[in-house]
Scaffold this motif. Structure first.
Motif, PDB file in Angstrom:
ATOM      1  N   ARG A 199       0.835  -1.178   0.000  1.00 58.52           N
ATOM      2  CA  ARG A 199       0.000   0.000   0.000  1.00 58.52           C
ATOM      3  C   ARG A 199       0.882   1.244   0.000  1.00 58.52           C
ATOM      4  NH1 ARG A 199      -4.378   0.068   4.643  1.00 58.52           N
ATOM      5  NH2 ARG A 199      -2.818   1.546   5.290  1.00 58.52           N
ATOM      6  N   VAL A 200       0.533   2.164  -0.863  1.00 53.66           N
ATOM      7  CA  VAL A 200       1.251   3.429  -0.911  1.00 53.66           C
ATOM      8  C   VAL A 200       0.300   4.521  -0.472  1.00 53.66           C
ATOM      9  CG1 VAL A 200       2.494   5.030  -2.381  1.00 53.66           C
ATOM     10  CG2 VAL A 200       2.661   2.569  -2.805  1.00 53.66           C
ATOM     11  N   ILE A 201       0.727   5.307   0.489  1.00 57.00           N
ATOM     12  CA  ILE A 201      -0.100   6.399   0.997  1.00 57.00           C
ATOM     13  C   ILE A 201       0.450   7.701   0.474  1.00 57.00           C
ATOM     14  CG2 ILE A 201      -0.947   7.563   3.066  1.00 57.00           C
ATOM     15  CD1 ILE A 201      -0.631   4.899   4.527  1.00 57.00           C
ATOM     16  N   ASP A 202      -0.382   8.412  -0.286  1.00 60.12           N
ATOM     17  CA  ASP A 202       0.026   9.726  -0.788  1.00 60.12           C
ATOM     18  C   ASP A 202      -0.511  10.792   0.134  1.00 60.12           C
ATOM     19  OD1 ASP A 202       1.359   8.790  -2.985  1.00 60.12           O
ATOM     20  OD2 ASP A 202      -0.462   8.722  -4.238  1.00 60.12           O
ATOM     21  N   SER A 203       0.229  11.814   0.362  1.00 58.97           N
ATOM     22  CA  SER A 203      -0.267  12.884   1.208  1.00 58.97           C
ATOM     23  C   SER A 203      -0.444  14.159   0.429  1.00 58.97           C
ATOM     24  CB  SER A 203       0.647  13.130   2.372  1.00 58.97           C
ATOM     25  OG  SER A 203       1.963  13.323   1.979  1.00 58.97           O
TER      26      SER A 203
END
Length: 112
Positions: A108-112
């Motif tokens: 999972r990649v979390i973009d902010s």
């Protein structure tokens, strides 16, 4: 119930001798007894060689050959008696680490 353990024995004819289930090497005492027998046999061959050499004194070259054969027997008997059989080479299973590998699952990649 009985307790665990015990000796695996053969059931033929009421024989209670243990059954060999491994490829264990002979005990040190058995090995030493075998080496002593080899030494005794080789050293006991020296006396008949010397007697045969003395009996053949009329044929000097034959007597010389027989006596020459008996000369290195004590040396060879000591070398053979002191030599233990080679140890068995056992194949050892070792952990072999592979090169670094990336995990194959999705992250999972979390973009902010």
């Amino acid at each position: 119930m009985g307790s665990g353990g015990g000796v695996v024995s053969s059931t033929r004819h009421g024989d209670d001798t243990p059954v060999l289930i491994t490829e264990a090497q002979p005990s040190y005492d058995d090995e030493q007894a075998q080496r002593r027998r080899k030494y005794a046999i080789m050293m006991s061959l020296r006396i008949p060689c010397l007697i045969a050499g003395a009996a053949c004194y009329q044929i000097w070259w034959l007597a010389l050959i027989i006596v020459a054969i008996s000369i290195p027997l004590p040396w060879m008997a000591v070398l053979i008696a002191n030599d233990r059989p080679p140890r068995k080479r056992e194949k050892v299973h070792r952990f072999r680490q592979r090169g670094r590998e990336l995990e194959s699952r999705e992250h999972r990649v979390i973009d902010s």
